[in-house]
Design a protein around this motif. Structure first.
Motif, PDB file in Angstrom:
ATOM      1  N   PRO A 456      19.647 -74.861  56.250  1.00  0.00           N
ATOM      2  CA  PRO A 456      19.606 -73.400  56.127  1.00  0.00           C
ATOM      3  C   PRO A 456      18.814 -72.977  57.695  1.00  0.00           C
ATOM      4  O   PRO A 456      18.761 -71.672  57.832  1.00  0.00           O
ATOM      5  CB  PRO A 456      18.724 -73.481  54.903  1.00  0.00           C
ATOM      6  CG  PRO A 456      17.560 -74.272  54.747  1.00  0.00           C
ATOM      7  CD  PRO A 456      18.477 -75.721  55.263  1.00  0.00           C
ATOM      8  N   ALA A 457      18.068 -73.845  58.734  1.00  0.00           N
ATOM      9  CA  ALA A 457      17.210 -73.021  59.602  1.00  0.00           C
ATOM     10  C   ALA A 457      18.076 -72.549  60.468  1.00  0.00           C
ATOM     11  O   ALA A 457      19.186 -73.457  60.751  1.00  0.00           O
ATOM     12  CB  ALA A 457      16.436 -74.147  60.058  1.00  0.00           C
ATOM     13  N   ASP A 458      18.038 -72.125  60.985  1.00  0.00           N
ATOM     14  CA  ASP A 458      18.543 -71.264  62.438  1.00  0.00           C
ATOM     15  C   ASP A 458      18.110 -72.329  63.896  1.00  0.00           C
ATOM     16  O   ASP A 458      18.362 -71.796  64.676  1.00  0.00           O
ATOM     17  CB  ASP A 458      18.692 -69.913  62.635  1.00  0.00           C
ATOM     18  CG  ASP A 458      16.845 -69.560  63.122  1.00  0.00           C
ATOM     19  OD1 ASP A 458      15.971 -70.585  62.544  1.00  0.00           O
ATOM     20  OD2 ASP A 458      16.186 -69.101  63.709  1.00  0.00           O
ATOM     21  N   ILE A 459      18.395 -73.282  63.951  1.00  0.00           N
ATOM     22  CA  ILE A 459      18.512 -74.462  64.447  1.00  0.00           C
ATOM     23  C   ILE A 459      19.676 -74.604  65.315  1.00  0.00           C
ATOM     24  O   ILE A 459      20.978 -74.362  65.200  1.00  0.00           O
ATOM     25  CB  ILE A 459      18.130 -76.207  63.939  1.00  0.00           C
ATOM     26  CG1 ILE A 459      17.165 -75.792  63.595  1.00  0.00           C
ATOM     27  CG2 ILE A 459      17.839 -76.850  65.496  1.00  0.00           C
ATOM     28  CD1 ILE A 459      16.784 -77.193  62.282  1.00  0.00           C
ATOM     29  N   THR A 460      19.736 -74.784  66.762  1.00  0.00           N
ATOM     30  CA  THR A 460      20.777 -74.738  67.773  1.00  0.00           C
ATOM     31  C   THR A 460      20.715 -76.111  68.229  1.00  0.00           C
ATOM     32  O   THR A 460      20.168 -76.454  68.673  1.00  0.00           O
ATOM     33  CB  THR A 460      21.232 -73.414  68.898  1.00  0.00           C
ATOM     34  OG1 THR A 460      20.780 -72.689  68.170  1.00  0.00           O
ATOM     35  CG2 THR A 460      22.035 -73.890  70.226  1.00  0.00           C
ATOM     36  N   MET A 461      22.137 -76.800  67.806  1.00  0.00           N
ATOM     37  CA  MET A 461      22.122 -78.062  68.452  1.00  0.00           C
ATOM     38  C   MET A 461      23.396 -77.792  69.432  1.00  0.00           C
ATOM     39  O   MET A 461      24.240 -77.198  69.899  1.00  0.00           O
ATOM     40  CB  MET A 461      22.227 -79.231  67.396  1.00  0.00           C
ATOM     41  CG  MET A 461      21.375 -79.385  66.054  1.00  0.00           C
ATOM     42  SD  MET A 461      21.823 -80.543  65.756  1.00  0.00           S
ATOM     43  CE  MET A 461      21.126 -82.231  66.953  1.00  0.00           C
ATOM     44  N   MET A 462      23.122 -79.248  71.071  1.00  0.00           N
ATOM     45  CA  MET A 462      23.802 -78.936  72.102  1.00  0.00           C
ATOM     46  C   MET A 462      23.924 -80.412  72.643  1.00  0.00           C
ATOM     47  O   MET A 462      22.887 -80.833  72.490  1.00  0.00           O
ATOM     48  CB  MET A 462      23.274 -78.038  73.483  1.00  0.00           C
ATOM     49  CG  MET A 462      23.693 -78.317  74.808  1.00  0.00           C
ATOM     50  SD  MET A 462      22.847 -77.462  75.577  1.00  0.00           S
ATOM     51  CE  MET A 462      22.621 -75.663  75.645  1.00  0.00           C
ATOM     52  N   PHE A 539      24.794 -63.118  51.414  1.00  0.00           N
ATOM     53  CA  PHE A 539      24.710 -64.467  51.406  1.00  0.00           C
ATOM     54  C   PHE A 539      25.859 -64.900  50.669  1.00  0.00           C
ATOM     55  O   PHE A 539      25.861 -64.664  49.520  1.00  0.00           O
ATOM     56  CB  PHE A 539      23.390 -65.231  50.538  1.00  0.00           C
ATOM     57  CG  PHE A 539      22.667 -64.802  52.514  1.00  0.00           C
ATOM     58  CD1 PHE A 539      22.092 -65.847  53.407  1.00  0.00           C
ATOM     59  CD2 PHE A 539      21.931 -63.662  51.772  1.00  0.00           C
ATOM     60  CE1 PHE A 539      20.722 -65.111  53.981  1.00  0.00           C
ATOM     61  CE2 PHE A 539      20.309 -63.759  52.801  1.00  0.00           C
ATOM     62  CZ  PHE A 539      20.150 -63.953  54.284  1.00  0.00           C
ATOM     63  N   HIS A 540      27.389 -65.948  51.100  1.00  0.00           N
ATOM     64  CA  HIS A 540      28.139 -66.444  50.650  1.00  0.00           C
ATOM     65  C   HIS A 540      26.899 -67.699  49.805  1.00  0.00           C
ATOM     66  O   HIS A 540      26.761 -68.453  50.233  1.00  0.00           O
ATOM     67  CB  HIS A 540      28.816 -66.870  51.571  1.00  0.00           C
ATOM     68  CG  HIS A 540      29.936 -67.228  50.762  1.00  0.00           C
ATOM     69  ND1 HIS A 540      31.430 -68.018  51.398  1.00  0.00           N
ATOM     70  CD2 HIS A 540      30.845 -67.036  49.734  1.00  0.00           C
ATOM     71  CE1 HIS A 540      32.374 -67.788  50.785  1.00  0.00           C
ATOM     72  NE2 HIS A 540      32.201 -67.307  50.077  1.00  0.00           N
ATOM     73  N   ALA A 541      27.623 -67.891  48.285  1.00  0.00           N
ATOM     74  CA  ALA A 541      27.195 -68.608  47.495  1.00  0.00           C
ATOM     75  C   ALA A 541      27.900 -69.953  47.776  1.00  0.00           C
ATOM     76  O   ALA A 541      28.334 -70.515  47.066  1.00  0.00           O
ATOM     77  CB  ALA A 541      26.567 -67.485  46.404  1.00  0.00           C
ATOM     78  N   THR A 542      27.537 -70.951  49.132  1.00  0.00           N
ATOM     79  CA  THR A 542      28.356 -72.078  49.268  1.00  0.00           C
ATOM     80  C   THR A 542      27.438 -73.315  49.240  1.00  0.00           C
ATOM     81  O   THR A 542      27.868 -74.257  49.926  1.00  0.00           O
ATOM     82  CB  THR A 542      29.060 -71.914  50.143  1.00  0.00           C
ATOM     83  OG1 THR A 542      28.457 -71.589  51.209  1.00  0.00           O
ATOM     84  CG2 THR A 542      30.040 -71.529  49.687  1.00  0.00           C
ATOM     85  N   GLY A 543      25.608 -73.314  48.590  1.00  0.00           N
ATOM     86  CA  GLY A 543      25.172 -73.803  48.858  1.00  0.00           C
ATOM     87  C   GLY A 543      24.925 -73.985  49.474  1.00  0.00           C
ATOM     88  O   GLY A 543      23.237 -73.772  49.572  1.00  0.00           O
ATOM     89  N   ARG A 547      20.688 -71.309  50.045  1.00  0.00           N
ATOM     90  CA  ARG A 547      19.129 -72.333  51.012  1.00  0.00           C
ATOM     91  C   ARG A 547      19.427 -70.815  52.150  1.00  0.00           C
ATOM     92  O   ARG A 547      17.507 -71.059  52.408  1.00  0.00           O
ATOM     93  CB  ARG A 547      19.322 -73.525  51.540  1.00  0.00           C
ATOM     94  CG  ARG A 547      20.064 -74.633  50.527  1.00  0.00           C
ATOM     95  CD  ARG A 547      20.321 -75.953  50.654  1.00  0.00           C
ATOM     96  NE  ARG A 547      19.478 -76.548  51.907  1.00  0.00           N
ATOM     97  CZ  ARG A 547      20.508 -77.140  52.662  1.00  0.00           C
ATOM     98  NH1 ARG A 547      21.849 -77.534  52.774  1.00  0.00           N
ATOM     99  NH2 ARG A 547      19.213 -78.089  53.629  1.00  0.00           N
ATOM    100  N   SER A 548      19.963 -70.513  53.173  1.00  0.00           N
ATOM    101  CA  SER A 548      19.477 -70.080  53.731  1.00  0.00           C
ATOM    102  C   SER A 548      18.819 -68.363  53.748  1.00  0.00           C
ATOM    103  O   SER A 548      17.952 -68.483  54.548  1.00  0.00           O
ATOM    104  CB  SER A 548      20.832 -69.357  54.601  1.00  0.00           C
ATOM    105  OG  SER A 548      21.800 -70.351  55.368  1.00  0.00           O
ATOM    106  N   MET A 549      19.417 -67.607  52.055  1.00  0.00           N
ATOM    107  CA  MET A 549      18.646 -66.739  52.115  1.00  0.00           C
ATOM    108  C   MET A 549      17.199 -66.950  51.726  1.00  0.00           C
ATOM    109  O   MET A 549      16.270 -66.759  51.827  1.00  0.00           O
ATOM    110  CB  MET A 549      19.361 -65.543  50.496  1.00  0.00           C
ATOM    111  CG  MET A 549      18.004 -65.411  49.675  1.00  0.00           C
ATOM    112  SD  MET A 549      19.488 -64.654  48.448  1.00  0.00           S
ATOM    113  CE  MET A 549      19.099 -65.750  47.777  1.00  0.00           C
TER     114      MET A 549
END
Length: 736
Positions: A456-462, A539-543, A547-549
């Motif tokens: 649920p975190a704001d991790i950027t993956m490259m 927050f769209h309640a899609t699981g 978690r993001s909220m």
């Protein structure tokens, strides 16, 4: 039994104790409702006598002591222990000739409960390794672990700990702090902690009692006491010579009256260790920069305890200590050249950097924070991290790194590069950081399913294109782009923070609202009503949405929550494709933010295309939402199960709670004439909630005779939510 559980864990009234003609305790009044509570004071103030009086080891001359409402003032220690009181005495009091196993076998069996010898060994792995050693063959930290374990094995309702960190190394002190915080969060055991270490006392307890000359002089907010050295001197005599003046309010007034300059109020205290890594006979002097990098912030533990409640009132960025720093993290034994390449680019931009090694090989590497230093944060230290089983070592190092990261208060950004192992090492720690702190992982696994790493975190993956294995024309370009991207994110965020400090108060507080397609009308009405006073984040309640909220709640970036759509619980319990985790509502419980919830879309379980529906559900009522989404109507039995599950978590919430039941239907499909209209199923859900939830003035279930999307229902939600925000600052923990 329920009535007893609602009573204070400990209630001391007018307690007097004499030693001969010496009046040791003088009318002590102290109440511990639940959780962890600390008592501090100078030597000779009566703290240990208070412990002994509660345990019946010294006789009270007057007053009363009640445990869960039962008078114990005249009972002997054995009776008090059987009532559910555990004791960790000052000095540990172990038997020198008995092994660890024998100590635990003697303590076990007094009372049945969750704490068993197996759980003790899981909680204290070091004791498992030393189970055949005698009490005189243990280190000070191991002896303290055993003393605590011995008390826990009695499965107490109330645990009394007298100077639990006395004489322990800083790493062991931190482990004791973490254990006390976990006990407080679990809520099964109330803990009275007697301490001289102000850092520990304020770390584990929201309020602290000050003991002076045999009396409880005052109870004070732990965050205020922890960070205010001047206040410590006035109340506890730290650095003074016996002055008993404890009036925290009159001292500044006197200084102002005389025109004397006020001492500058100090922030967190830095603790320096001259040898961050244990020296050997061949060790060279430790560089100053290394000592500075390993310094510990004394009040960091207070932030761990307070961040979930205080951070709602302060931006997360205001809690940093020291100059902002960018962490460059990875396994230096295999990715050293690549990580140093990234570090040099970031440092060249003018940002302060720290190179952190999380390798599990045990090989030494030149860096700012060694793998050995990180490993000290694991429960078993280096022995738990550096082993032959690579998978176990990676898991242990990831845990140690996450714990280490929790203690750093000035992280401006974090970047890592490596393969799947490297990503697994750093991702849990990154996920624990607040939303908004720039986080970037450059990895060969970034072109696949990154959900397990990002969560649920704001991790950027490259994606690294080539493997992260040596520097070449491709890897230099990709690693350089990643480093420059992080620099841009960090600098933009620092500039934004500086602007916010100049324009303090200009931004609206943010709130979280959960939504599904079948509750969209309600959310739109609620957001429209509140948008002038709050920034409404939907927050769209899609699981992942839920978690993001809750991640934002943990990060202190939401002032409150309107959890209108709790449908993710359906998929969790019935096996749908948008499930919550078992920790759904956990952030609300821990942070105590104002919470308004409802039963939105609890009438449906989400599946994919019709041919993906599990065989056991093939005969149920379905609605085809689109070719890729099939909805299944929940039954009364399933609704009753969900009601109990949600209700049990609502009972754990100590903040203000209002939970609404929509009697006219819980979604757009659950209304007269619609395919999921089933009043019997809804009634089973409502009954289970009302039977499970322990309603108080602070925790209420409210029925509304409307469909969840009706304007009247939205108006009721808004009317209940607005007053709760005004009460958020003054809430106190209440008994569960």
């Amino acid at each position: 039994m329920n009535d007893r559980r609602a009573m204070p864990a400990l209630d001391v009234k007018g307690l007097d104790v004499y030693y001969g003609h010496s009046h040791a305790l003088q009318g002590v009044d102290l109440t511990l409702e639940s959780g962890v509570f600390s008592v501090v004071g100078r030597n000779g103030m009566g703290k240990t006598t208070l412990c002994k009086a509660i345990m019946g080891l010294v006789r009270a001359s007057g007053g009363s002591i009640r445990i869960r409402g039962e008078e114990v003032t005249r009972l002997n220690p054995a009776r008090i222990a059987r009532l559910g009181v555990g004791y960790v005495p000052q000095g540990r009091r172990l038997w020198r000739s008995l092994t660890v196993d024998e100590h635990l076998a003697l303590a076990g069996g007094l009372r049945r409960g969750a704490w068993t010898i197996e759980r003790i060994y899981d909680t204290f792995p070091r004791l498992a390794e030393r189970k055949t050693n005698g009490g005189n063959q243990l280190s000070g930290g191991e002896q303290q672990m055993l003393a605590i374990a011995r008390a826990l094995l009695t499965n107490p309702h109330l645990l009394i700990m007298d100077e639990p960190t006395e004489g322990l190394a800083p790493v062991i002190v931190a482990q004791v702090e973490d254990m006390l915080l976990r006990l407080g969060d679990e809520g099964d055991i109330s803990v009275l902690v007697i301490e001289q270490n102000i850092g520990v006392a304020t770390a584990v307890s929201r309020n602290v009692a000050i003991m002076v000359n045999g009396r409880i002089n005052r109870i004070i907010d732990s965050a205020r006491l922890a960070t205010d050295r001047e206040l410590q001197q006035r109340l506890l005599g730290v650095g003074t010579h016996g002055a008993d003046e404890t009036d925290a309010e009159t001292a500044p007034a006197k200084a102002e009256a005389t025109g004397a300059p006020q001492p500058a109020r100090k922030g967190p205290t830095r603790i320096y260790v001259s040898n961050p890594v244990l020296p050997t006979r061949w060790s060279q002097p430790v560089p100053i920069a290394r000592i500075e990098a390993a310094a510990r912030t004394q009040s960091a533990a207070v932030t761990r305890l307070e961040e979930t409640s205080r951070s709602r009132r302060e931006p997360a960025t205001s809690r940093t200590a020291g100059p902002p720093v960018v962490l460059v993290v990875g396994t230096l034994d295999t990715k050293g050249a690549e990580l140093r390449f990234i570090r040099d680019i970031i440092a060249g931009s003018g940002l302060r950097t720290r190179l952190v090694d999380v390798s599990t090989s045990g090989k030494a590497a030149s860096c700012d924070v060694t793998a050995q230093e990180i490993a000290l944060n694991h429960g078993r230290a280096g022995s738990g991290v550096f082993g032959a089983d690579r998978g176990a070592s990676v898991t242990a190092m990831a845990d140690a790194f996450e714990r280490w990261l929790h203690r750093q208060g000035n992280i401006a950004g974090i970047i890592s590069a490596g393969g799947s192992g490297g990503a697994s090492l750093v991702a849990p720690g990154m996920r624990a950081l607040p939303v908004g702190v720039p986080k970037l992982i450059i990895s060969s696994v970034a072109s696949g399913d990154v959900g397990p790493y990002v969560g649920p975190a704001d991790i950027t993956m490259m994606y690294s294109v080539t493997d992260v294995q040596g520097l070449n024309s491709i890897s230099r370009t990709v690693l350089g782009n990643g480093a420059h991207a992080l620099v841009g994110m960090v600098k933009a965020r620092l500039d934004e923070q500086a602007g916010k400090q100049r324009d303090a108060g200009a931004n609206l507080p943010a709130i979280g609202i959960t939504m599904f397609g079948v509750t969209t009308p309600a959310v739109q009405k609620i957001a429209a009503e509140l948008r002038e006073d709050f920034e409404c984040l939907v927050f769209h309640a899609t699981g992942v949405g839920g978690r993001s909220m809750e991640k934002l709640v943990e990060s202190g970036q939401l002032a409150g929550v309107i959890d209108l759509t709790t449908t993710e619980v359906c998929d969790l319990l019935m096996g749908g494709v948008f499930p919550a985790t078992e920790d759904r509502f956990g952030a609300i419980i821990r942070s105590r933010v104002p919470y308004v919830g409802s039963v939105g879309a609890l009438d449906m379980v989400n599946f994919g295309a019709p041919d993906t529906i599990p065989e056991r559900y093939r005969q149920r009522k379905f609605h085809i939402h689109n070719p890729q989404v099939t909805l299944m109507r929940t039954t009364p039995e399933e609704n009753e199960r969900m009601g109990r599950w949600i209700g049990e978590r609502l009972n754990q919430m100590d903040g203000p709670v209002r939970f609404f039941l929509a009697e006219g239907g819980v979604s757009a499909l659950d209304a007269p004439g619609q395919p999921f209209w089933d009043p019997e199923a809804d009634a089973a859900l409502f009954r289970a909630l009302e039977r499970t939830v322990r309603q108080t003035g602070n925790r209420q279930i409210i029925r509304v005779k409307r469909n969840i999307n009706d304007p009247e229902f939205s108006a009721a939600i808004v009317s209940a939510f607005r007053p709760l925000l005004g009460r958020a600052g003054g809430r106190r923990r209440v008994a569960r």
